[in-house]
Structure formats: C-alpha cells, structure tokens
Design a protein around this motif. Structure first.
Motif, PDB file in Angstrom:
ATOM      1  N   GLU A  75      46.852  16.766 -13.401  1.00 19.79           N
ATOM      2  CA  GLU A  75      45.906  17.472 -14.266  1.00 19.79           C
ATOM      3  C   GLU A  75      44.565  16.751 -14.352  1.00 19.79           C
ATOM      4  O   GLU A  75      43.502  17.372 -14.231  1.00 19.79           O
ATOM      5  CB  GLU A  75      46.485  17.656 -15.666  1.00 19.79           C
ATOM      6  CG  GLU A  75      45.545  18.401 -16.604  1.00 19.79           C
ATOM      7  CD  GLU A  75      46.165  18.681 -17.958  1.00 19.79           C
ATOM      8  OE1 GLU A  75      45.412  18.882 -18.918  1.00 19.79           O
ATOM      9  OE2 GLU A  75      47.414  18.692 -18.061  1.00 19.79           O
ATOM     10  N   ALA A  76      44.595  15.438 -14.581  1.00 17.37           N
ATOM     11  CA  ALA A  76      43.337  14.690 -14.681  1.00 17.37           C
ATOM     12  C   ALA A  76      42.546  14.792 -13.387  1.00 17.37           C
ATOM     13  O   ALA A  76      41.321  14.961 -13.406  1.00 17.37           O
ATOM     14  CB  ALA A  76      43.620  13.227 -15.023  1.00 17.37           C
ATOM     15  N   VAL A  80      38.743  16.482 -12.924  1.00 15.66           N
ATOM     16  CA  VAL A  80      37.624  15.772 -12.294  1.00 15.66           C
ATOM     17  C   VAL A  80      37.106  16.563 -11.095  1.00 15.66           C
ATOM     18  O   VAL A  80      35.893  16.758 -10.936  1.00 15.66           O
ATOM     19  CB  VAL A  80      38.045  14.352 -11.875  1.00 15.66           C
ATOM     20  CG1 VAL A  80      36.989  13.709 -10.969  1.00 15.66           C
ATOM     21  CG2 VAL A  80      38.271  13.485 -13.113  1.00 15.66           C
ATOM     22  N   ALA A  81      38.008  17.026 -10.250  1.00 16.28           N
ATOM     23  CA  ALA A  81      37.584  17.738  -9.044  1.00 16.28           C
ATOM     24  C   ALA A  81      36.913  19.073  -9.364  1.00 16.28           C
ATOM     25  O   ALA A  81      36.010  19.507  -8.644  1.00 16.28           O
ATOM     26  CB  ALA A  81      38.785  17.966  -8.130  1.00 16.28           C
ATOM     27  N   GLY A  82      37.342  19.720 -10.451  1.00 12.04           N
ATOM     28  CA  GLY A  82      36.826  21.042 -10.772  1.00 12.04           C
ATOM     29  C   GLY A  82      35.745  21.051 -11.835  1.00 12.04           C
ATOM     30  O   GLY A  82      35.364  22.130 -12.316  1.00 12.04           O
ATOM     31  N   PRO A  89      32.774  12.650 -14.602  1.00 14.95           N
ATOM     32  CA  PRO A  89      34.230  12.661 -14.700  1.00 14.95           C
ATOM     33  C   PRO A  89      34.739  12.331 -16.102  1.00 14.95           C
ATOM     34  O   PRO A  89      35.639  13.001 -16.607  1.00 14.95           O
ATOM     35  CB  PRO A  89      34.652  11.592 -13.680  1.00 14.95           C
ATOM     36  CG  PRO A  89      33.575  11.619 -12.649  1.00 14.95           C
ATOM     37  CD  PRO A  89      32.315  11.849 -13.435  1.00 14.95           C
ATOM     38  N   LEU A  90      34.171  11.314 -16.733  1.00 12.64           N
ATOM     39  CA  LEU A  90      34.649  10.942 -18.062  1.00 12.64           C
ATOM     40  C   LEU A  90      34.340  12.025 -19.090  1.00 12.64           C
ATOM     41  O   LEU A  90      35.159  12.290 -19.980  1.00 12.64           O
ATOM     42  CB  LEU A  90      34.043   9.611 -18.504  1.00 12.64           C
ATOM     43  CG  LEU A  90      34.654   8.358 -17.881  1.00 12.64           C
ATOM     44  CD1 LEU A  90      33.997   7.104 -18.451  1.00 12.64           C
ATOM     45  CD2 LEU A  90      36.164   8.306 -18.109  1.00 12.64           C
ATOM     46  N   ASP A  91      33.166  12.649 -18.985  1.00  8.33           N
ATOM     47  CA  ASP A  91      32.854  13.725 -19.921  1.00  8.33           C
ATOM     48  C   ASP A  91      33.828  14.888 -19.756  1.00  8.33           C
ATOM     49  O   ASP A  91      34.277  15.488 -20.740  1.00  8.33           O
ATOM     50  CB  ASP A  91      31.419  14.215 -19.710  1.00  8.33           C
ATOM     51  CG  ASP A  91      30.383  13.282 -20.316  1.00  8.33           C
ATOM     52  OD1 ASP A  91      30.775  12.391 -21.113  1.00  8.33           O
ATOM     53  OD2 ASP A  91      29.190  13.425 -19.996  1.00  8.33           O
ATOM     54  N   ALA A 143      46.613  10.319  -7.923  1.00 12.88           N
ATOM     55  CA  ALA A 143      45.860  11.558  -7.731  1.00 12.88           C
ATOM     56  C   ALA A 143      44.460  11.435  -8.321  1.00 12.88           C
ATOM     57  O   ALA A 143      43.471  11.881  -7.714  1.00 12.88           O
ATOM     58  CB  ALA A 143      46.608  12.727  -8.373  1.00 12.88           C
ATOM     59  N   LEU A 144      44.368  10.837  -9.505  1.00 15.17           N
ATOM     60  CA  LEU A 144      43.060  10.673 -10.138  1.00 15.17           C
ATOM     61  C   LEU A 144      42.178   9.732  -9.331  1.00 15.17           C
ATOM     62  O   LEU A 144      40.966   9.973  -9.193  1.00 15.17           O
ATOM     63  CB  LEU A 144      43.232  10.158 -11.567  1.00 15.17           C
ATOM     64  CG  LEU A 144      41.945   9.942 -12.370  1.00 15.17           C
ATOM     65  CD1 LEU A 144      41.098  11.207 -12.416  1.00 15.17           C
ATOM     66  CD2 LEU A 144      42.283   9.462 -13.788  1.00 15.17           C
ATOM     67  N   ALA A 145      42.754   8.668  -8.792  1.00 14.38           N
ATOM     68  CA  ALA A 145      41.973   7.741  -7.962  1.00 14.38           C
ATOM     69  C   ALA A 145      41.377   8.460  -6.763  1.00 14.38           C
ATOM     70  O   ALA A 145      40.223   8.224  -6.395  1.00 14.38           O
ATOM     71  CB  ALA A 145      42.848   6.570  -7.508  1.00 14.38           C
ATOM     72  N   ARG A 146      42.147   9.357  -6.152  1.00  9.20           N
ATOM     73  CA  ARG A 146      41.616  10.120  -5.015  1.00  9.20           C
ATOM     74  C   ARG A 146      40.467  11.019  -5.459  1.00  9.20           C
ATOM     75  O   ARG A 146      39.469  11.166  -4.753  1.00  9.20           O
ATOM     76  CB  ARG A 146      42.733  10.947  -4.365  1.00  9.20           C
ATOM     77  CG  ARG A 146      43.761  10.107  -3.623  1.00  9.20           C
ATOM     78  CD  ARG A 146      44.661  10.989  -2.766  1.00  9.20           C
ATOM     79  NE  ARG A 146      45.496  11.869  -3.572  1.00  9.20           N
ATOM     80  CZ  ARG A 146      46.693  11.555  -4.042  1.00  9.20           C
ATOM     81  NH1 ARG A 146      47.198  10.337  -3.803  1.00  9.20           N
ATOM     82  NH2 ARG A 146      47.397  12.420  -4.749  1.00  9.20           N
ATOM     83  N   ALA A 147      40.604  11.624  -6.646  1.00  7.73           N
ATOM     84  CA  ALA A 147      39.543  12.502  -7.144  1.00  7.73           C
ATOM     85  C   ALA A 147      38.283  11.724  -7.480  1.00  7.73           C
ATOM     86  O   ALA A 147      37.169  12.234  -7.344  1.00  7.73           O
ATOM     87  CB  ALA A 147      40.030  13.258  -8.377  1.00  7.73           C
ATOM     88  N   LEU A 148      38.459  10.477  -7.917  1.00  4.18           N
ATOM     89  CA  LEU A 148      37.310   9.637  -8.260  1.00  4.18           C
ATOM     90  C   LEU A 148      36.681   8.989  -7.034  1.00  4.18           C
ATOM     91  O   LEU A 148      35.623   8.372  -7.137  1.00  4.18           O
ATOM     92  CB  LEU A 148      37.734   8.539  -9.239  1.00  4.18           C
ATOM     93  CG  LEU A 148      38.129   8.993 -10.646  1.00  4.18           C
ATOM     94  CD1 LEU A 148      38.709   7.815 -11.431  1.00  4.18           C
ATOM     95  CD2 LEU A 148      36.942   9.592 -11.389  1.00  4.18           C
TER      96      LEU A 148
END
Length: 212
Positions: A75-76, A80-82, A89-91, A143-148
C-alpha cells in the motif's frame, strides 16, 4: 454482483467464493477457540473442502489469518507511486494515514469494533502470527524502497528511508491498538492519534529531507 465479479469467468468466481469460504470458516473457528487449538483439518471440514484444496489456497496455517494484510503489503509503495505531481512521497503517505485514521481503517489500529478487537487480540497474542507479520512488514519495506528509488536511487538510502517509514506506521498503529485495548474508544483516541501522526511525519521530514 459487483462490477469486478461481472468481469470474471465462472471459474474465477468459484475460486474467489472458495477462498472466502475457507477464510471465513478459519477466522470464525480461530476467534471462537484460539488459533493454536484449531487444526487445519477442522478448518477444511468447516469450509467443506479437502485439506489439499485448502493448502492450494493457503499454503500455511498462518496464511489463513495473515492474508487479510496482503492488500496492505504494498500500500505505501502504491501511494508513493501514484501520488499527484508536485506531492512529495512523505506528504502523500501522511495524507493517506490521516485519511485512514478518519475512516477508522483497522490497519491504523484506530478501530474499536468488537470483531476487529477480537481479531487483533488473536493476532498479537499468537507468536507464530506475530512472526508472520514481520514477513509482511519486510516485504512492505522492500516494495516501498523500490517506489522511493526514483527519488533516492536504488541503494541503501531508499532502503533506510523505507524502513523508517514502515517502522513509524507500525509504532503509531500499535499505540492506537494499545490504548483501545485498555478501554478507550476510537473517538477518544483520534485527536491524540492525529497529533502523534503529525509529530512522526515532522520527524521523518527532518531526517529524510530528500523525499519530504
């Protein structure tokens, strides 16, 4: 029938119905008698399927419970991706958390429905399920690391940032669960849960300036 179901073939609809029937039977038995006191054979019998069929849908007993977190695993990363253009990303993650608190999303821990509370007691009171939750959290971090990666690159920086963000979300949820388990209502906890989220993301922004 939902729009999604209308677009499925008969075989896929039957698979989903079987999946739901097994899950519902398992959760009902686990909540009634305790996770460790119910066998997989008993779940299969209650769902009117064979053990081999059950294991095709749920490879391990713990998956009968933990699959409820599967939709949240990435989900996170999806947030971030969308995210809209111009939103950091943090916002985006901060807004998502505040929305979840307002909706009393169980994943935020801010939910005092009796069925949700019973599920949480079982989850956090069963060592094998707690261990399984760690696996979900690890995959969420990955997953979040990949999105970041687009902001921080694909190295250790993205992994460190993802680990901090996922840890913050976990700690905030656990605090909400603790307070509600101690007798407070979700409405009572909400204002301080929002304050805690504001504090947490302010600290993240100070520490993760590149993605704030």
């Amino acid at each position: 029938m939902s729009a999604d179901e209308g677009g499925m073939g008969l075989r896929e609809r039957k698979k989903r119905l079987t999946y739901s029937a097994i899950s519902d039977a398992a959760i009902g038995l686990f909540l009634e008698r305790g996770f460790d006191r119910v066998s997989v054979a008993e779940v299969a019998a209650a769902a009117d399927v064979s053990k081999p069929t059950l294991f095709r849908y749920f490879p391990a007993k713990e998956d009968l419970v933990l699959h409820r977190f599967a939709d949240h695993e990435d989900e996170a990363a999806r947030v971030v991706a969308g995210r809209p253009a111009g939103v950091s990303p943090l916002d985006a993650l901060h807004r998502r958390l505040l929305d979840g608190l307002e909706r009393r999303d169980p994943i935020t821990g801010l939910n005092d429905d009796v069925n949700v509370l019973a599920f949480q007691r079982m989850l956090y009171g069963t060592p094998s399920l707690v261990a399984g939750m760690h696996g979900y959290q690890r995959r969420s971090e990955e997953a979040l690391a990949r999105a970041l990666g687009g902001t921080l690159g694909d190295g250790v920086g993205a992994r460190l940032a993802a680990g901090q963000i996922v840890a913050v979300q976990r700690i905030l949820a656990e605090e909400n669960v603790r307070r509600i388990a101690a007798g407070e209502s979700a409405d009572q906890v909400l204002p301080e849960a929002v304050d805690a989220a504001e504090l947490a993301f302010a600290q993240l922004r100070r520490g993760l300036g590149q993605i704030s």
